[in-house]
Each structure stands twice: as C-alpha cells, then as structure tokens.
Design a protein around this motif. Structure first.
Motif, PDB file in Angstrom:
ATOM      1  N   ASP A 186      18.137   4.373  -7.156  1.00 12.56           N
ATOM      2  CA  ASP A 186      19.503   3.941  -6.884  1.00 12.56           C
ATOM      3  C   ASP A 186      19.913   2.729  -7.712  1.00 12.56           C
ATOM      4  N   ARG A 187      19.012   2.167  -8.515  1.00 17.67           N
ATOM      5  CA  ARG A 187      19.385   1.088  -9.430  1.00 17.67           C
ATOM      6  C   ARG A 187      20.184   1.625 -10.620  1.00 17.67           C
ATOM      7  N   VAL A 188      20.075   2.931 -10.854  1.00 17.01           N
ATOM      8  CA  VAL A 188      20.873   3.553 -11.914  1.00 17.01           C
ATOM      9  C   VAL A 188      22.284   3.781 -11.370  1.00 17.01           C
ATOM     10  N   PRO A 189      23.327   3.327 -12.065  1.00 22.13           N
ATOM     11  CA  PRO A 189      24.694   3.527 -11.559  1.00 22.13           C
ATOM     12  C   PRO A 189      25.064   5.012 -11.490  1.00 22.13           C
ATOM     13  N   VAL A 190      25.869   5.354 -10.515  1.00 18.64           N
ATOM     14  CA  VAL A 190      26.401   6.706 -10.417  1.00 18.64           C
ATOM     15  C   VAL A 190      27.349   6.957 -11.588  1.00 18.64           C
ATOM     16  N   THR A 191      27.250   8.132 -12.179  1.00 22.26           N
ATOM     17  CA  THR A 191      28.130   8.528 -13.284  1.00 22.26           C
ATOM     18  C   THR A 191      29.335   9.278 -12.754  1.00 22.26           C
ATOM     19  N   PRO A 192      30.542   8.722 -12.865  1.00 20.55           N
ATOM     20  CA  PRO A 192      31.723   9.443 -12.369  1.00 20.55           C
ATOM     21  C   PRO A 192      32.109  10.577 -13.305  1.00 20.55           C
ATOM     22  N   LYS A 193      32.719  11.589 -12.732  1.00 22.72           N
ATOM     23  CA  LYS A 193      33.166  12.732 -13.520  1.00 22.72           C
ATOM     24  C   LYS A 193      34.137  12.297 -14.621  1.00 22.72           C
ATOM     25  N   GLU A 194      34.942  11.263 -14.330  1.00 26.33           N
ATOM     26  CA  GLU A 194      35.931  10.811 -15.307  1.00 26.33           C
ATOM     27  C   GLU A 194      35.270  10.298 -16.587  1.00 26.33           C
ATOM     28  N   ALA A 195      34.066   9.732 -16.469  1.00 22.11           N
ATOM     29  CA  ALA A 195      33.379   9.223 -17.658  1.00 22.11           C
ATOM     30  C   ALA A 195      33.003  10.361 -18.598  1.00 22.11           C
ATOM     31  N   LEU A 196      32.502  11.468 -18.034  1.00 30.11           N
ATOM     32  CA  LEU A 196      32.146  12.622 -18.862  1.00 30.11           C
ATOM     33  C   LEU A 196      33.386  13.273 -19.447  1.00 30.11           C
ATOM     34  N   ARG A 197      34.438  13.381 -18.650  1.00 28.48           N
ATOM     35  CA  ARG A 197      35.676  13.973 -19.152  1.00 28.48           C
ATOM     36  C   ARG A 197      36.286  13.126 -20.264  1.00 28.48           C
ATOM     37  N   THR A 223      23.557  17.716 -23.329  1.00 31.93           N
ATOM     38  CA  THR A 223      24.328  16.803 -22.479  1.00 31.93           C
ATOM     39  C   THR A 223      23.425  16.336 -21.341  1.00 31.93           C
ATOM     40  N   LEU A 224      23.124  15.037 -21.316  1.00 28.35           N
ATOM     41  CA  LEU A 224      22.225  14.471 -20.310  1.00 28.35           C
ATOM     42  C   LEU A 224      23.037  13.671 -19.302  1.00 28.35           C
ATOM     43  N   LEU A 225      22.773  13.893 -18.025  1.00 27.18           N
ATOM     44  CA  LEU A 225      23.535  13.254 -16.959  1.00 27.18           C
ATOM     45  C   LEU A 225      22.593  12.657 -15.923  1.00 27.18           C
ATOM     46  N   LEU A 226      22.823  11.405 -15.570  1.00 26.08           N
ATOM     47  CA  LEU A 226      22.056  10.725 -14.534  1.00 26.08           C
ATOM     48  C   LEU A 226      22.980  10.411 -13.361  1.00 26.08           C
ATOM     49  N   ARG A 227      22.582  10.827 -12.170  1.00 28.12           N
ATOM     50  CA  ARG A 227      23.336  10.547 -10.948  1.00 28.12           C
ATOM     51  C   ARG A 227      24.813  10.912 -11.145  1.00 28.12           C
ATOM     52  N   TYR A 228      25.048  12.143 -11.494  1.00 32.58           N
ATOM     53  CA  TYR A 228      26.390  12.635 -11.786  1.00 32.58           C
ATOM     54  C   TYR A 228      27.106  13.003 -10.490  1.00 32.58           C
ATOM     55  N   ALA A 229      28.210  12.332 -10.203  1.00 34.90           N
ATOM     56  CA  ALA A 229      28.983  12.598  -8.992  1.00 34.90           C
ATOM     57  C   ALA A 229      29.856  13.826  -9.207  1.00 34.90           C
ATOM     58  N   GLU A 239      28.022  21.526 -15.185  1.00 31.42           N
ATOM     59  CA  GLU A 239      27.439  20.246 -15.563  1.00 31.42           C
ATOM     60  C   GLU A 239      25.977  20.116 -15.146  1.00 31.42           C
ATOM     61  N   SER A 240      25.558  20.780 -14.067  1.00 29.40           N
ATOM     62  CA  SER A 240      24.205  20.572 -13.544  1.00 29.40           C
ATOM     63  C   SER A 240      23.304  21.793 -13.657  1.00 29.40           C
ATOM     64  N   ILE A 241      23.795  22.873 -14.272  1.00 31.81           N
ATOM     65  CA  ILE A 241      22.978  24.066 -14.424  1.00 31.81           C
ATOM     66  C   ILE A 241      21.642  23.704 -15.095  1.00 31.81           C
ATOM     67  N   PRO A 242      20.482  24.220 -14.654  1.00 32.20           N
ATOM     68  CA  PRO A 242      20.281  25.315 -13.709  1.00 32.20           C
ATOM     69  C   PRO A 242      20.124  24.893 -12.252  1.00 32.20           C
ATOM     70  N   SER A 243      20.316  23.597 -11.926  1.00 36.16           N
ATOM     71  CA  SER A 243      20.256  23.205 -10.518  1.00 36.16           C
ATOM     72  C   SER A 243      21.362  23.911  -9.744  1.00 36.16           C
ATOM     73  N   THR A 267      21.141  14.967 -10.787  1.00 37.08           N
ATOM     74  CA  THR A 267      20.496  14.577 -12.044  1.00 37.08           C
ATOM     75  C   THR A 267      19.730  15.783 -12.568  1.00 37.08           C
ATOM     76  N   PRO A 268      20.298  16.559 -13.504  1.00 36.42           N
ATOM     77  CA  PRO A 268      19.562  17.690 -14.088  1.00 36.42           C
ATOM     78  C   PRO A 268      18.392  17.165 -14.925  1.00 36.42           C
ATOM     79  N   TYR A 269      17.233  17.788 -14.743  1.00 39.29           N
ATOM     80  CA  TYR A 269      16.021  17.275 -15.386  1.00 39.29           C
ATOM     81  C   TYR A 269      15.888  17.706 -16.841  1.00 39.29           C
TER      82      TYR A 269
END
Length: 508
Positions: A104-115, A345-351, A291-295, A336-338
């Motif tokens: 949880d020390r990693v900030p959440v990534t908002p969808k707006e940032a990726l867009r 496209t790498l995403l950490l804590r993607y809301a 955004e999170s496939i294959p999760s 967070t897709p591994y």
C-alpha cells in the motif's frame, strides 16, 4: 504427452521465477488439449491444473508467489516506464523491497492517468505490437498496448478457457455480437474458436432484427450444428435482442443457441431470465477488462464473483480514501497485472472504477479458495453510485415489460422532480422540492402508467434503494441526460431483416 509435460514444466518455472513466459509453451498446452478432445471426446481429469483454471494452491506457495510477482512487477514498472520511474523516485521507494504488507506504499493509479498519457505506462523494454481501445461508454476510451508475446499468450489462454469453461467443441459455431472496435476481445474469440475447430461468425452490434435473423438462419455446414450455437455479447446489446425478440414474435425454438456469454456491462437477474426464455440458451457471465487481462473473475454457484490470483494482485479499496474495504462494505476493484503475463503496458494498483461488495462472511462454495466479492454493482461516479448502484436499478427496471430495453434512466437531483411527477399523475403541485434528494427518471412505453409507477416505488422501497422519487417519461427528450451503453455503438449494414412471414423455420 511428454512435450506437453515439458511445456507445463517450463511454464510453471517461468511463473515461480518471474521469468519470460514462452508463448509456444502455452500454445503447446492448448494444442494438446484440443488433440485430447479430438481423440477422447472430453478433456482429462487433470485439466483443472491447466493455466487459468482456478485450481487450489497451498497458501504458503501462494504467499511466496504473490510476493515475488509483486516485486518483479514493481521493479519492471519502475525501471522501464516513465510514470512509475517518476513515482518511485519521488517517494524514494525501492520496488525490490516491497511485500504484500507494504504494497500500500505504492500510490493507486487512477484511470485518468492512463487515459491522459498511455505512452507513460508502456515499458521501454517491450515491443508494442497492438493497441487495444476500450469502448469509452464510461468516458474517454482507454488505450492499452500489447506486445506480440502478450497477444499470443492471451489467445492460448482463451483457447483453454473456451474448451474447459465454455464447453466449445468442433461442432459448434460462435457468433460475436460485440463492437468491432473492441480489438483484443474480437481477436481472442476468433483465434481461440477456430483453433478448437469450431466456426466463427462476426455479427457486430448491428440492428437487433438483423442479428436475430442471422442467429436463426440455418448454416447448412457438414459436421456443424444446424444453427449458431454460441453467442458473445454485451449486456445492453443482449437486452436489445430480447426487446426485439419479445416485441416481434421470435421464439426460443427459432434459434439453436446453447450458450450466451455476456460481458462488459452489468447483467441483471431479470435480463438473464428474460434472455434465457426468449433465446433458449444458458446465460453465463464473467469479469474481465482490457487493462488487467488476463486477470479476471468467475461466478460461483452461490453468487459470488471469485478473482484469479494466478495472473494479478487484487485489492478492494474505498474509492475516496483508498483504504481497504471492510467485509460487508462496497469498494472499487484495484488490480496489478503481473509480469511476466504483461510486459508492455504495466500497471500498479490500477483503480478500475468497478464497484463490488466484500462478503460479510467467508464463502464456503466450490471456489472458496479464491478471493470473493459480489458481482460488479456498477461504476464509481460518486457517493450516489454506491447508494443507488447500477445493478439495483437494472434489477428494478428490466423486470418490467413496460420499460423498453435497453432501459434508459437517469439518477438526478430532485429539483423540479416532485412537481413534474405531480403533473404526470394529475395531482396538486407541491410548493417546493426536497433539497438534496435523488430521483430516478425512467423512459417507459406510454403514459399514464400509474400501476407501473406504483410497482416500481413499492419494489424500490423493499430493496432499500436510496431514492426520494421516481419519475416516468414517455419522451426521451424530457429525460435528464442518460449514460451511453454498448448497444449504442450501432454498426451500419445494408441488410434488412426478413418479414416474419418468410422466416425459415428452425431445423428439427
């Protein structure tokens, strides 16, 4: 099969060590599953151990894999993407030291940032090959880049899922009635279906009358079922098909459908029942997003949505504070897709913005070993989206034949609503509206509709919906703005549906 065993071993070692997955290993696994199907008619008992089949894992092993996967994904993102390099540098955070407890020390990534800047999330160590766009029904379309390896891995996993999860066999024919601009889902379905030996038909989101006509038309293909047997569709377009079938004399016996897979939007319980009755097929749904496939998530027999832990890390967080959601409360899915499943496209804590409720008690169902939530309730757009979630509204409206499908509605402040409702019913107009109230505006077939309004109000109260009123409209122009749905992504065609009198009867 020695080759398959070797491929499974290499795949397993890649996951344990967070090394690159060889697409050919997954392709070999999928190929040999199809060969087993051709020889024996059904997959073997050990198919539950194949990738993505939600097999139970020892908790200690899962804990180790989770920690390694989170670290590897964070390290790759911090080293190779502009967004996370800036993020980790600003925080002075070493991604190689993270654990599930400190994640949880990693900030959440908002969808707006990726867009806003999708290139900032693309790994400099990858080779982008395919850009997939979301439909944009909930806002600006989101662009996600995939490498060639990611695409091939996704197709191989889709093939395994189609055989084991959907029961697809060479005699079947799959029709895709989703938006043709949904590049990755369309590619996955077409490739996996044809690799199994089944047939594929692209319909798209055309006029529902044309789509039903195609579904009912005999195929006349040797070795295949007489008509289309499987359909992939969004919930809102399925509702448009149901509307057309119910209003224009179609019957379940007109079709040869065995299964309809629904995704991308909330599927209400009444729509599921009406679709099964109108089209004569089993209705299934699952949770997956570009955004999170294959999760993704799989429903269980008790009504939970169970989320895979193999491909990514799931969190359910408060949409405002980003604190963990307690049992019984509603939060948003954060994914967070591994790595190594994702390398572009790498995403950490993607809301994701998708709202779910955590169960109050631990599940005891067949998938209890996987994290569980409610089915998706809707999209976060503020406190009102939790107080009156999309699923509850659709459950209310889509059971009523006098509400045309797809249901058109809006949740709005109460200004003017009390007076408008009084005018509709011919009652005395109130002096003023209640401040801060939430009113549900609904498009119906005709007015007056006092009996319909009474039923809706009674059921809304019984369900505990936080509504202060319901206003019915028979003219779309009088409705407050309503959100778009995927069925609105209508694709033009030169075809005209045949009149009912000349429809070809379904084969016996």
């Amino acid at each position: 099969m020695f080759g398959t065993a070797l491929s499974q071993l290499r795949y397993g070692m890649a996951i344990l060590r967070n090394r690159r997955i060889r697409p050919q290993d997954l392709e070999r696994i999928a190929h040999d599953l199809i060969a087993t199907l051709a020889e024996f008619g059904e997959p073997g008992a050990d198919s539950a151990l194949l990738p993505g089949q939600a097999g139970a894992v020892d908790p200690a092993v899962r804990r180790t894999v989770t920690e390694r996967s989170l670290r590897a994904t964070a390290v790759a993102a911090a080293r190779h993407t502009a967004h996370y390099r800036r993020t980790f540098d600003a925080l002075g955070l070493d991604p190689g030291t993270l654990t599930p407890e400190t994640w949880d020390r990693v900030p959440v990534t908002p969808k707006e940032a990726l867009r806003g800047l999708p290139a900032a999330f693309v790994s400099a160590a990858s080779t982008p090959a395919l850009m997939a766009l979301t439909t944009g029904t909930s806002g600006t379309p989101t662009a996600v880049w995939f490498s060639r390896d990611e695409v091939e891995i996704s197709v191989a996993m889709s093939t395994v899922s189609a055989v084991l999860g959907m029961g697809l066999r060479p005699r079947h024919t799959m029709a895709y009635a989703g938006c043709s601009r949904a590049t990755l889902p369309l590619l996955n379905v077409e490739e996996s279906v044809t690799r199994i030996g089944a047939s594929f038909i692209q319909i798209g989101t055309v006029d529902p009358a044309v789509a039903l006509d195609r579904l009912a038309t005999p195929l006349g293909l040797r070795g295949k079922a007489p008509q289309i047997t499987h359909l992939t569709v969004s919930a809102s377009y399925l509702s448009a098909l149901v509307e057309e079938a119910e209003r224009n004399g179609w019957h379940a016996s007109d079709f040869g459908l065995e299964s309809i897979g629904v995704g991308g939007e909330v599927l209400s319980d009444p729509l599921r029942e009406r679709a099964a009755a109108a089209l004569g097929a089993r209705i299934t749904t699952a949770y997956m997003m570009t955004e999170s496939i294959p999760s993704g998530g799989t429903p269980c027999t008790e009504g939970h949505l169970h989320h895979t832990t193999e491909f990514g890390h799931l969190e359910i967080l408060d949409p405002v504070t980003h604190e963990p959601t307690p049992p019984g409360a509603v939060g948003v899915i954060v994914q967070t897709p591994y790595v190594p499943y994702r390398d572009c496209t790498l995403l950490l804590r993607y809301a994701t913005g998708d709202l779910v409720a955590r169960p109050e008690a631990e599940p005891t169902c067949e998938l209890a070993h996987l994290p569980a939530t409610s089915p998706v309730l809707g999209r976060w757009s503020g406190p009102r989206s939790i107080a009156v979630p999309t699923r509850s509204v659709l459950n209310l409206l889509e059971s009523e034949p006098d509400v045309p499908l797809p249901a058109r509605y809006a949740l709005a402040d109460g200004a003017g609503a009390d007076r408008l409702r009084a005018d509709r019913l011919g009652a005395d107009r109130p002096e003023a509206d209640r401040p801060g109230s939430t009113v549900l505006h609904v498009l119906v077939r005709r007015l007056p509709a006092a009996a319909l309004l009474g039923r809706l109000e009674e059921r809304a109260a019984a369900e505990g919906l936080a509504l202060d009123g319901i206003v019915l409209h028979d003219d779309p122009a009088t409705l407050p703005p309503t959100g778009p749905v995927r069925a609105d992504l209508r694709e033009h065609t030169f075809e005209s549906p045949r009149p009912a009198a000349v429809r070809v009867a379904s084969p016996a």
